[in-house]
Design a protein around this motif. Structure first.
Motif, PDB file in Angstrom:
ATOM      1  N   ARG A 225       0.752  -1.068  -0.025  1.00  0.00           N
ATOM      2  CA  ARG A 225       0.005   0.002   0.042  1.00  0.00           C
ATOM      3  C   ARG A 225       0.951   1.265   0.010  1.00  0.00           C
ATOM      4  O   ARG A 225       0.468   2.319  -0.508  1.00  0.00           O
ATOM      5  N   GLU A 226       2.141   1.315   0.689  1.00  0.00           N
ATOM      6  CA  GLU A 226       2.819   2.266   0.589  1.00  0.00           C
ATOM      7  C   GLU A 226       3.505   2.484  -0.947  1.00  0.00           C
ATOM      8  O   GLU A 226       3.694   3.667  -1.390  1.00  0.00           O
ATOM      9  N   TYR A 227       3.704   1.485  -1.381  1.00  0.00           N
ATOM     10  CA  TYR A 227       4.285   1.452  -2.888  1.00  0.00           C
ATOM     11  C   TYR A 227       2.955   1.952  -3.766  1.00  0.00           C
ATOM     12  O   TYR A 227       3.416   2.491  -4.737  1.00  0.00           O
ATOM     13  N   GLY A 228       1.698   1.721  -3.387  1.00  0.00           N
ATOM     14  CA  GLY A 228       0.489   2.281  -4.024  1.00  0.00           C
ATOM     15  C   GLY A 228      -0.358   1.564  -4.880  1.00  0.00           C
ATOM     16  O   GLY A 228      -1.147   2.048  -5.589  1.00  0.00           O
ATOM     17  N   THR A 229      -0.823   0.411  -4.508  1.00  0.00           N
ATOM     18  CA  THR A 229      -1.600  -0.335  -5.015  1.00  0.00           C
ATOM     19  C   THR A 229      -2.422  -1.118  -4.082  1.00  0.00           C
ATOM     20  O   THR A 229      -1.831  -1.583  -2.926  1.00  0.00           O
ATOM     21  N   ASN A 230      -3.754  -1.630  -4.158  1.00  0.00           N
ATOM     22  CA  ASN A 230      -4.439  -2.569  -3.336  1.00  0.00           C
ATOM     23  C   ASN A 230      -4.417  -3.852  -4.131  1.00  0.00           C
ATOM     24  O   ASN A 230      -5.389  -4.670  -3.928  1.00  0.00           O
ATOM     25  N   ASN A 231      -3.796  -4.026  -5.313  1.00  0.00           N
ATOM     26  CA  ASN A 231      -3.604  -5.379  -5.874  1.00  0.00           C
ATOM     27  C   ASN A 231      -3.223  -6.542  -4.965  1.00  0.00           C
ATOM     28  O   ASN A 231      -2.176  -6.875  -5.303  1.00  0.00           O
ATOM     29  N   LEU A 232      -3.894  -6.883  -4.099  1.00  0.00           N
ATOM     30  CA  LEU A 232      -3.529  -7.894  -3.171  1.00  0.00           C
ATOM     31  C   LEU A 232      -4.499  -9.193  -3.160  1.00  0.00           C
ATOM     32  O   LEU A 232      -5.002  -9.359  -2.279  1.00  0.00           O
ATOM     33  N   PRO A 233      -4.368  -9.840  -4.304  1.00  0.00           N
ATOM     34  CA  PRO A 233      -5.198 -11.080  -4.430  1.00  0.00           C
ATOM     35  C   PRO A 233      -4.701 -12.241  -3.410  1.00  0.00           C
ATOM     36  O   PRO A 233      -3.349 -11.945  -2.809  1.00  0.00           O
ATOM     37  N   ASP A 234      -5.403 -13.024  -2.975  1.00  0.00           N
ATOM     38  CA  ASP A 234      -4.948 -14.091  -2.056  1.00  0.00           C
ATOM     39  C   ASP A 234      -5.651 -15.416  -2.361  1.00  0.00           C
ATOM     40  O   ASP A 234      -6.729 -15.215  -3.133  1.00  0.00           O
ATOM     41  N   CYS A 235      -5.409 -16.401  -1.951  1.00  0.00           N
ATOM     42  CA  CYS A 235      -5.713 -17.659  -2.109  1.00  0.00           C
ATOM     43  C   CYS A 235      -7.254 -17.978  -1.580  1.00  0.00           C
ATOM     44  O   CYS A 235      -8.217 -18.578  -2.019  1.00  0.00           O
ATOM     45  N   SER A 236      -7.606 -17.035  -0.486  1.00  0.00           N
ATOM     46  CA  SER A 236      -8.971 -16.814  -0.204  1.00  0.00           C
ATOM     47  C   SER A 236      -9.857 -16.461  -1.253  1.00  0.00           C
ATOM     48  O   SER A 236     -11.015 -17.064  -0.907  1.00  0.00           O
ATOM     49  N   ASN A 237      -9.473 -15.763  -2.159  1.00  0.00           N
ATOM     50  CA  ASN A 237     -10.237 -15.605  -3.295  1.00  0.00           C
ATOM     51  C   ASN A 237     -10.747 -16.956  -4.265  1.00  0.00           C
ATOM     52  O   ASN A 237     -11.805 -16.876  -4.917  1.00  0.00           O
ATOM     53  N   MET A 238     -10.110 -17.881  -3.912  1.00  0.00           N
ATOM     54  CA  MET A 238     -10.408 -19.198  -4.572  1.00  0.00           C
ATOM     55  C   MET A 238     -11.005 -20.131  -3.496  1.00  0.00           C
ATOM     56  O   MET A 238     -11.457 -21.246  -3.794  1.00  0.00           O
ATOM     57  N   CYS A 239     -11.279 -19.534  -2.334  1.00  0.00           N
ATOM     58  CA  CYS A 239     -11.346 -20.691  -1.366  1.00  0.00           C
ATOM     59  C   CYS A 239     -12.849 -20.086  -0.449  1.00  0.00           C
ATOM     60  O   CYS A 239     -13.818 -20.487  -0.807  1.00  0.00           O
ATOM     61  N   HIS A 240     -12.728 -19.446   0.571  1.00  0.00           N
ATOM     62  CA  HIS A 240     -13.483 -19.079   1.741  1.00  0.00           C
ATOM     63  C   HIS A 240     -14.227 -17.757   1.285  1.00  0.00           C
ATOM     64  O   HIS A 240     -14.908 -17.129   1.877  1.00  0.00           O
TER      65      HIS A 240
END
Ligand SMILES: Nc1nc2c(c(=O)[nH]1)N[C@H]1C(S)=C(S)[C@@H](COP(=O)(O)OP(=O)(O)OC[C@H]3O[C@@H](n4cnc5c(=O)[nH]c(N)nc54)[C@H](O)[C@@H]3O)O[C@H]1N2
Ligand SMILES: Nc1nc2c(c(=O)[nH]1)N[C@H]1C(S)=C(S)[C@@H](COP(=O)(O)OP(=O)(O)OC[C@H]3O[C@@H](n4cnc5c(=O)[nH]c(N)nc54)[C@H](O)[C@@H]3O)O[C@H]1N2
Ligand SMILES: [Mo]
Length: 759
Positions: A180-195
């Motif tokens: 986020r300090e670098y400047g993005t919310n592009n934080l996908p995670d395994c949860s997106n495929m899971c719960h």
């Protein structure tokens, strides 16, 4: 489309099939896990390591997210936990000499099983643009390469930062802070495929996206419904909790298209009794068609509404919103639709109703069998409707229990690994660290693949996991990854994501849970959160697999310094030296972590607050628990097609393959099998043991193919089929996702069988 991904080693993949057993665990399980552990670690290391699993002064089992009880056994792990530990604590090593010997093309032609068997990564490795082989690289140079590529992007939103679910709270907090300090919310995670579907459904209805029960609630329940879950393989220690509940008088309903051995009978390896008789767990088995759960729960809700005294009207009046609309819709539920959607018969559903009405304290547990469908979110909302009708939220012995996968997947989300962070979380970060975090939502997993595919994202970095094998639509995902300018993996073991790379690639090897973490400030521990919101310390004891490893927190700190330089407002050096300083910041940013360092020093840790569970307070938009009334959906199959679910065998951890057996389903020495009901298989012209190609059909007319599967006649529900992930991910269309949560619908893939084209 034909898959480029290598098949499992054909020479080894020669499945033998025997009738599945009707029980799980017991002595064979103990013997099996010790044999696997000793092959990887030797006898002495096996004993020393396994005794530390899940002890209050030891490390958290890297297997699943099931909680540990307050009283611990000497061996507080299960067969599959032992395999997860052995996989990490193996004595085998992948060295620079290995990479000199094996070209990238060679690695890309190997099976995931082979790659994992090569052992632990030992040194940072770099694949320069155009090179055929990975080469050793120093840590500082590796960070400089990442900084160069990230700085060259037109926008921070052209970079994607994935997280798998083993990452500790400390590392996860630092990672999202850096991103986020670098400047993005592009934080996908395994949860997106899971719960993700569970989180979506629970946040909307109850106001908290997590489970509302503690271990003791299960022990005290009158009725436990286990829907869409195979705990015998994936959460074996849950069986001990179910056994304890049964001894105290609980009844269990299992809802599953497959009769899973663990849910039938359980022989507890940790009690003498378990070595002999075993406990019958399931009282009522509802062998449902894939995707029929929403219809089932909707009809049960209608029947509850029609049953005198079955609705807890006091609870409904005081704590809920939307009852009238819901009741009006639910009253329309009809038997014919439900029987068609579920494949069940009327007496079975009536028996379930009687058991629900007779139970004051009901818990519903679920996992991927409910979350990975197009209509997963309304399905889980319907489960919530049932519990709300019964007043079974925020009452001891009752509630929702989504059973998480990875050992810290829940904690990673709590620490801010989320592409759609809550504004309050970002406000807290801003206040604590003095920079303005980006507010626009980032990419989840499916959107990240599209962005890479379309050239909108150019750098991909993964904190753990095996993105290309775990993601849907393997060929699309692999092609997307190959378009990137740089792919980076922070990993413990070799996997396919290291072999399918961008123009340049880096492998950054890291410490695992089992290993000692020594920093300038002394020996460190990390913390994790289990599936029930309990936070506790995890302390590795083994010597690191190589002196060339850095811990995950150290990697993030150095990466951040290299990328952000003097622009950063964050004391990265202090954080790297002493993880207690990270916890002090978490305490100030994340609600529920006040006094973190003091409370985590308590053996066994502490429990995070949960408003619905603790005080029947529902932090939703309406301030109440919300009934919802979506139209009932279920998959409708064209003639001659089957609905395929992609699931786990007993010898794998997600994309990590431990071995080729699936003991509880009677399958030995092979993974390219497809389980089909004998009548369906026969009607389609496939005798037991015949060879088939699986062809998935998607609504846009595209077809996807996975060849050479052995047909196994198996007592699954009619119209359904099952085959292992990740071999079948090639069949899951990228666009086939759950509404709202965008989770790949990897449990409902429409396929046809074709006589195999491969010899
Ligand atoms: N040993 C081991 N442990 C693990 C893992 C592992 O791979 N190996 N993975 C971890 C992870 S990340 C996760 S998320 C969990 C996964 O844990 P599970 O969700 O138990 O894993 P799956 O193998 O996907 O099993 C799904 C179950 O749902 C059933 N099912 C499929 N479709 C339907 C449906 O439409 N309705 C109903 N009612 N049931 C259905 C299947 O028959 C199967 O029993 O396990 C975690 N623990
Ligand atoms: N078709 C289909 N696809 C699915 C599923 C399904 O049921 N069907 N399930 C989905 C689910 S529930 C999940 S959670 C995802 C899993 O997706 P991922 O979490 O991305 O995959 P894993 O196979 O768990 O990742 C294994 C790799 O993690 C690395 N690793 C292990 N331990 C550590 C560690 O401590 N630190 C670091 N940095 N790296 C480590 C190792 O290099 C190992 O090779 O897959 C999803 N994909
Ligand atoms: Mo998962």
């Amino acid at each position: 489309m034909a898959s480029e991904a290598p098949r499992s080693d054909p020479a080894q993949d020669t499945p033998r099939v025997t009738p599945p057993p009707h029980h799980a665990a017991g002595l064979p399980a103990v013997g099996h896990s010790l044999r696997m552990a000793q092959q990887q670690m030797g006898v002495r290391r096996t004993a020393l390591t396994l005794l530390r699993v899940n002890q209050k002064d030891g490390f958290d089992c890297p297997g699943c997210a099931w909680p540990e009880g307050d009283e611990r056994h000497t061996a507080e792990f299960c067969e599959n936990g032992a395999k997860a530990v052995a996989e990490e604590a193996t004595l085998r090593r992948v060295t620079p000499a290995f990479f000199a010997e094996h070209s990238l093309a060679d690695l890309a032609g190997r099976s995931g099983y082979w790659l994992g068997q090569q052992g632990r990564l030992t040194q940072p490795m770099h694949l320069p643009a155009g090179a055929t082989h990975y080469e050793p690289v120093g840590w500082d140079d590796a960070f400089a390469i990442i900084a160069e590529e990230l700085t060259a992007l037109d926008s921070p939103d052209e970079a994607v930062f994935y997280t798998s679910g083993r990452t500790s709270n400390e590392a996860a907090f630092l990672y999202q802070l850096f991103v986020r300090e670098y400047g993005t919310n592009n934080l996908p995670d395994c949860s997106n495929m899971c719960h993700e579907s569970s989180g979506s459904a629970l946040t909307e209805t109850l106001g908290v996206g997590k489970g509302s029960v503690l271990l003791d609630d299960l022990h005290q329940a009158d009725l436990i419904i286990v829907a869409g879950q195979n705990p015998g393989t994936n959460h074996p220690r849950m069986l001990s909790a179910l056994e304890k509940a049964k001894r105290a008088g609980a009844r269990i309903i299992t809802v599953n298209p497959l009769p899973e051995a663990g849910m039938e009978k359980f022989k507890n390896p940790q009690s003498l009794g378990g070595l002999t008789k075993g406990t019958t767990l399931t009282d009522l088995f509802l062998q449902i068609r894939i995707g029929g759960d929403q219809a089932l729960f909707r009809l049960l809700n209608k029947l509850l509404l029609d049953t005198e005294g079955a609705v807890d009207h006091d609870f409904v009046r005081e704590h809920t919103h939307g009852y009238e609309d819901f009741a009006a819709t639910a009253r329309d539920a009809d038997w014919d639709t439900t029987l068609a959607a579920t494949g069940l018969d009327r007496p079975a559903i009536e028996e379930a109703l009687r058991m629900i009405v007779a139970s004051r304290r009901t818990v519903v547990c679920w996992a991927m069998g409910l979350t990975q469908h197009k209509h997963a979110v309304p399905t889980i909302r319907e489960v919530v409707n049932l519990l709300l009708l019964r007043g079974a939220i925020g009452r001891p012995g009752a509630g929702v229990c989504p059973v998480r996968g990875h050992s810290n997947v829940q904690g990673d989300r709590t620490m801010g690994i989320f592409e759609r962070p809550a504004p309050a979380f970002l406000d807290a970060l801003e206040k604590e660290f003095g920079f303005a975090p980006p507010r626009a939502h980032g990419y989840d997993v499916v959107r990240a693949i599209r962005a890479l595919r379309d050239g909108d994202a150019k750098v991909f970095l993964a904190m753990g996991g095996n993105f290309v094998s775990a993601s849907p639509d393997t060929d699309v995902t692999e092609a997307a990854m190959r378009r990137a300018r740089l792919t980076v993996h922070i990993s413990t073991k070799l996997n396919r994501s290291h072999a399918v790379t961008g123009a340049r690639a880096l492998i950054l090897p890291t410490l695992g849970r089992t290993e000692r973490d020594l920093q300038a400030g002394g020996e460190q521990f990390v913390t994790v959160e289990d599936s029930m919101g309990m936070v506790h310390a995890s302390r590795g004891r083994l010597a690191p697999a190589s002196p060339g490893l850095l811990s995950e927190p150290a990697i993030v700190c150095r990466l951040a310094r290299s990328v952000l330089g003097t622009r950063s407002a964050v004391p990265w050096e202090t954080f790297e030296r002493d993880y207690a300083t990270i916890r002090d910041r978490i305490a100030r940013v994340v609600p529920g972590f006040e006094d973190f360092n003091t409370r985590v020093a308590h053996p066994g840790g502490f429990t995070l607050p949960h408003a619905p569970r603790d005080e029947r307070r529902f932090p939703t938009a309406t301030g109440k628990a919300n009934f919802t009334a979506a139209p009932v959906e279920y998959p409708k199959l064209p003639a001659g097609r089957l609905l395929l679910q992609t699931l786990r065998s007993h010898d794998q951890y997600n994309t990590t393959i431990y071995g080729l057996d699936d003991r509880y389903r009677g399958i030995k020495n092979g993974r390219r099998v497809v389980l089909v009901h004998p009548d369906d298989a026969t009607a389609l012209g496939f005798p037991d043991g015949s060879l088939t190609d699986l062809v998935s059909e998607w609504r846009d007319g595209t077809e996807r193919r996975a060849d050479g599967f052995r047909v196994v006649h198996y007592p699954t529900a009619r119209g359904c089929a099952a085959a292992y992930y990740p071999e079948t991910n090639v069949l899951v269309p990228l666009d086939a996702t759950a509404d709202t949560s965008n989770t790949p619908a990897s449990k409902s893939v429409v396929v046809r069988l074709e006589p195999s084209r491969t010899p």
